[in-house]
Design a protein around this motif. Structure first.
Motif, PDB file in Angstrom:
ATOM      1  N   ASN A 157       0.813  -1.219   0.000  1.00  0.00           N
ATOM      2  CA  ASN A 157       0.000   0.000   0.000  1.00  0.00           C
ATOM      3  C   ASN A 157       0.845   1.268   0.000  1.00  0.00           C
ATOM      4  O   ASN A 157       0.466   2.266  -0.600  1.00  0.00           O
ATOM      5  N   TYR A 158       1.977   1.245   0.700  1.00  0.00           N
ATOM      6  CA  TYR A 158       2.829   2.437   0.796  1.00  0.00           C
ATOM      7  C   TYR A 158       4.272   2.055   0.474  1.00  0.00           C
ATOM      8  O   TYR A 158       4.905   1.310   1.221  1.00  0.00           O
ATOM      9  N   TRP A 159       4.773   2.575  -0.638  1.00  0.00           N
ATOM     10  CA  TRP A 159       6.174   2.364  -1.013  1.00  0.00           C
ATOM     11  C   TRP A 159       6.987   3.550  -0.510  1.00  0.00           C
ATOM     12  O   TRP A 159       6.663   4.709  -0.800  1.00  0.00           O
ATOM     13  N   MET A 160       8.058   3.278   0.230  1.00  0.00           N
ATOM     14  CA  MET A 160       8.913   4.334   0.769  1.00  0.00           C
ATOM     15  C   MET A 160      10.341   4.141   0.279  1.00  0.00           C
ATOM     16  O   MET A 160      10.861   3.019   0.295  1.00  0.00           O
ATOM     17  N   HIS A 161      10.959   5.239  -0.151  1.00  0.00           N
ATOM     18  CA  HIS A 161      12.332   5.158  -0.668  1.00  0.00           C
ATOM     19  C   HIS A 161      13.220   6.218  -0.025  1.00  0.00           C
ATOM     20  O   HIS A 161      12.909   7.408  -0.074  1.00  0.00           O
ATOM     21  N   ALA A 162      14.311   5.755   0.582  1.00  0.00           N
ATOM     22  CA  ALA A 162      15.304   6.654   1.162  1.00  0.00           C
ATOM     23  C   ALA A 162      16.275   7.092   0.071  1.00  0.00           C
ATOM     24  O   ALA A 162      16.668   6.285  -0.773  1.00  0.00           O
ATOM     25  N   ASN A 163      16.651   8.350   0.102  1.00  0.00           N
ATOM     26  CA  ASN A 163      17.514   8.884  -0.955  1.00  0.00           C
ATOM     27  C   ASN A 163      18.981   8.576  -0.693  1.00  0.00           C
ATOM     28  O   ASN A 163      19.351   7.991   0.308  1.00  0.00           O
ATOM     29  N   MET A 164      19.805   9.018  -1.635  1.00  0.00           N
ATOM     30  CA  MET A 164      21.206   8.614  -1.674  1.00  0.00           C
ATOM     31  C   MET A 164      22.071   9.441  -0.708  1.00  0.00           C
ATOM     32  O   MET A 164      21.732  10.565  -0.343  1.00  0.00           O
ATOM     33  N   LEU A 165      23.210   8.848  -0.353  1.00  0.00           N
ATOM     34  CA  LEU A 165      24.223   9.524   0.455  1.00  0.00           C
ATOM     35  C   LEU A 165      25.399   9.871  -0.444  1.00  0.00           C
ATOM     36  O   LEU A 165      25.933   9.001  -1.139  1.00  0.00           O
TER      37      LEU A 165
ATOM     38  N   GLY B 225      29.860  16.075  -1.923  1.00  0.00           N
ATOM     39  CA  GLY B 225      29.176  16.565  -3.117  1.00  0.00           C
ATOM     40  C   GLY B 225      29.210  15.632  -4.309  1.00  0.00           C
ATOM     41  O   GLY B 225      28.700  15.970  -5.376  1.00  0.00           O
ATOM     42  N   GLN B 226      29.810  14.446  -4.146  1.00  0.00           N
ATOM     43  CA  GLN B 226      29.888  13.502  -5.252  1.00  0.00           C
ATOM     44  C   GLN B 226      29.385  12.137  -4.821  1.00  0.00           C
ATOM     45  O   GLN B 226      29.442  11.780  -3.640  1.00  0.00           O
ATOM     46  N   ARG B 227      28.907  11.386  -5.798  1.00  0.00           N
ATOM     47  CA  ARG B 227      28.398  10.059  -5.508  1.00  0.00           C
ATOM     48  C   ARG B 227      29.512   9.192  -4.935  1.00  0.00           C
ATOM     49  O   ARG B 227      30.648   9.238  -5.388  1.00  0.00           O
ATOM     50  N   MET B 228      29.175   8.398  -3.917  1.00  0.00           N
ATOM     51  CA  MET B 228      30.153   7.458  -3.382  1.00  0.00           C
ATOM     52  C   MET B 228      30.446   6.373  -4.418  1.00  0.00           C
ATOM     53  O   MET B 228      29.528   5.822  -5.018  1.00  0.00           O
ATOM     54  N   SER B 229      31.719   6.083  -4.606  1.00  0.00           N
ATOM     55  CA  SER B 229      32.099   5.095  -5.615  1.00  0.00           C
ATOM     56  C   SER B 229      33.431   4.467  -5.232  1.00  0.00           C
ATOM     57  O   SER B 229      34.410   5.176  -4.963  1.00  0.00           O
TER      58      SER B 229
ATOM     59  N   THR C  36      34.893   7.104  -1.355  1.00  0.00           N
ATOM     60  CA  THR C  36      34.061   6.287  -0.487  1.00  0.00           C
ATOM     61  C   THR C  36      34.723   6.134   0.875  1.00  0.00           C
ATOM     62  O   THR C  36      35.949   6.229   0.998  1.00  0.00           O
ATOM     63  N   VAL C  37      33.905   5.932   1.876  1.00  0.00           N
ATOM     64  CA  VAL C  37      34.394   5.683   3.227  1.00  0.00           C
ATOM     65  C   VAL C  37      33.431   4.700   3.867  1.00  0.00           C
ATOM     66  O   VAL C  37      32.220   4.786   3.668  1.00  0.00           O
ATOM     67  N   ASN C  38      33.967   3.716   4.590  1.00  0.00           N
ATOM     68  CA  ASN C  38      33.056   2.752   5.206  1.00  0.00           C
ATOM     69  C   ASN C  38      32.768   3.159   6.654  1.00  0.00           C
ATOM     70  O   ASN C  38      33.449   4.026   7.217  1.00  0.00           O
ATOM     71  N   PRO C  39      31.757   2.568   7.273  1.00  0.00           N
ATOM     72  CA  PRO C  39      31.370   2.999   8.623  1.00  0.00           C
ATOM     73  C   PRO C  39      32.495   2.931   9.639  1.00  0.00           C
ATOM     74  O   PRO C  39      32.656   3.850  10.457  1.00  0.00           O
TER      75      PRO C  39
ATOM     76  N   LEU D 153      21.645  13.358   0.868  1.00  0.00           N
ATOM     77  CA  LEU D 153      22.410  13.826   2.012  1.00  0.00           C
ATOM     78  C   LEU D 153      23.893  13.839   1.659  1.00  0.00           C
ATOM     79  O   LEU D 153      24.440  12.824   1.230  1.00  0.00           O
ATOM     80  N   ASP D 154      24.518  15.003   1.822  1.00  0.00           N
ATOM     81  CA  ASP D 154      25.934  15.158   1.488  1.00  0.00           C
ATOM     82  C   ASP D 154      26.763  15.053   2.763  1.00  0.00           C
ATOM     83  O   ASP D 154      26.654  15.886   3.665  1.00  0.00           O
ATOM     84  N   LEU D 155      27.583  14.018   2.836  1.00  0.00           N
ATOM     85  CA  LEU D 155      28.422  13.769   4.005  1.00  0.00           C
ATOM     86  C   LEU D 155      29.711  14.572   3.869  1.00  0.00           C
ATOM     87  O   LEU D 155      30.534  14.297   2.990  1.00  0.00           O
TER      88      LEU D 155
END
Length: 493
Positions: A273-281, A285-289, A295-298, A331-333
């Motif tokens: 009934n409700y589709w929810m999508h979280a946006n990218m991190l 200012g650039q896509r993690m790759s 990129t950085v891991n937790p 969200l820009d980390l």
């Protein structure tokens, strides 16, 4: 009376593209499914953001008094490279490269996933099913789809017939894509295969001789398609129709689109009934790759052992940073962003800790019941955590005014304020009060800064033996110095 009976929660539904009043299928009960990780590597920080957002959703629904069945799966087979229908299984490839068994890969990275989520104070899901644990259910689902005329078998593999399905249903309604456009934008499948059309997707793949992870089926020894797994597991535990399905924005197409098609082809109804999508991190200012190194891991973020950030950050500061942005926003980390969040987090914790030292009065100069409802209104508006945090800071300002003798509060209002702060800060946002440890951290930082200055003086005086000794002895106790163009920083390993 449960809280949900007095609060009106609205959720942005990706399927309809608008906020809708939340009404569960069964009153007082919520079924929620979130696509979990494919456990072939350490959990990605972007994935952590998605799971963190849905942890907050889970927490709020529970707080409102709903009985929530939260299902988050583990994909431990069938997810091929590039999310495609051809190529090597991601887990099998990792096993081959490391010369271990596939299930050793699965165990290693499932443990890592749980450890990271525990570190960030996640609540465990109600059920955490695995793809390999539901092979029978997937085979039965494929058989039903074939019987209903929406799939075909060829050379031991089974594919979903997207064109046939689209004659009576709408393929692409979640991602707002038209099949004609997909056909136009699809390259020819040179030498691939067996599919009638490039848009068709695998429900079952015949295993090549070298493919280790394989199971018997009516069609071949093989393995299930990635999209099929989530359909089988979600409907098994939540029913043919359930309330909420969540995941990252990158899963909307084709993964979630295929889930809808599979369910409609097998059961005759749309599953969710409700589709929810979280946006990218993003990172700076650039896509993690991994390929670009951006990129950085937790673990690296928590330890400070990375080249992007000036220091280590605590799990609660990272949670607070995440909550300062809507789950639907990119969200820009950045280091500046985390530093600002850290200051805000400890400012809030200082206010929380002041609550136990406040004296009451005969009157309140702040309308606590109205403020409390504003907090609920924020979360009821599609889990608007940034607005909630603004209201929490408003309360923090009032708490400091009481301390300074510029405001007053009654005993009853103080009790209500304490309960409300605890509910929203700790139970719903999932933060932990680390203000005391921050004081110790500040003392440690001050001591290390003194040693860094002494080391710098030794280098200026060309006393390199002393300089190296300071560096090496700090490293021996887990404090790593990093010399850069802007000076020396440190991280704790």
């Amino acid at each position: 009376m449960q809280l949900y009976q007095s609060q009106q929660l609205s959720i942005y539904n990706s399927l309809t593209g608008k906020k809708e009043l939340f009404k569960p299928i069964n009153e007082g009960h919520v079924g929620m499914y979130v696509c979990g990780p494919t456990v072939y590597s350490n959990v990605h920080l972007g994935n952590v953001r998605t799971f963190m957002s849905f942890d907050m959703v889970f927490r709020y629904l529970k707080h409102l008094g709903y009985k929530v069945r939260y299902v988050r799966n583990i994909t431990d087979a069938g997810h091929l490279e590039n999310d495609a229908d051809a190529g090597e299984d991601k887990i099998t490839k990792k096993a081959r490269l490391e010369q271990i068994e596939p299930m050793e890969v699965v165990q290693r990275y499932t443990v890592d996933f749980h450890n990271i989520l525990n570190t960030f104070n996640f609540l465990p899901p109600s059920i955490e099913p695995t793809a390999t644990g539901h092979i029978i259910e997937q085979i039965e689902l494929i058989s039903t789809i074939i019987e209903n005329g929406f799939a075909y078998e060829i050379n031991g593999s089974v594919y979903f017939d997207v064109h046939k399905f689209n004659e009576t249903h709408e393929y692409g309604k979640l991602s707002k894509r038209k099949l004609d456009d997909l056909i136009h934008n699809t390259r020819a499948l040179d030498g691939q295969s067996d599919k009638k059309n490039p848009q068709d997707f695998a429900l079952w793949k015949k295993a090549e001789p070298q493919h280790i992870m394989r199971w018997p089926s009516p069609w071949s020894d093989g393995f299930p398609g990635w999209h099929l797994e989530c359909t089988a597991m979600s409907t098994k535990y939540l029913g043919e129709q359930f309330d909420i399905h969540g995941g990252g924005m990158d899963l909307k197409f084709p993964h979630h689109e295929c889930e809808i098609a599979q369910n409609e082809a097998a059961k005759g109804n749309s599953p969710v009934n409700y589709w929810m999508h979280a946006n990218m991190l993003e990172l700076n200012g650039q896509r993690m790759s991994k390929t670009t190194g951006n990129t950085v891991n937790p673990d690296e973020l928590l330890s400070g052992n990375n080249s992007f950030f000036s220091k280590a950050y605590s799990p609660s500061v990272i949670r607070f940073f995440n909550a300062q942005s809507s789950y639907r926003s990119v969200l820009d980390l950045t280091d500046d962003g985390l530093l600002a969040s850290e200051k805000g987090f400890y400012r809030l914790m200082d206010a929380v800790n002041l609550l136990n030292k406040i004296n009451t009065s005969n009157n309140s100069t702040f309308d606590i019941p109205t403020w409390k409802q504003k907090c609920y209104d924020a979360m009821n508006d599609d889990f608007n955590s940034p607005i909630l945090i603004a209201h929490l800071f408003e309360a923090g300002k009032f708490i400091n005014q009481i301390k300074e003798g510029k405001a007053s509060i009654t005993k009853d209002d103080l009790n209500l304020l304490k309960i409300t702060i605890h509910n929203f800060v700790f139970d719903i946002l999932g933060l932990e009060n680390t203000a005391e440890s921050n004081t110790n951290s500040d003392k440690l930082s001050g001591a290390v800064d003194v040693l860094i200055k002494l080391r710098q003086e030794a280098r200026v005086n060309k006393d390199f033996a002393l300089s190296d000794k300071i560096r090496d002895e700090l490293a021996a106790v887990g404090i790593q110095l990093k010399d850069g163009k802007d000076g020396t920083t440190f991280s704790i390993n």
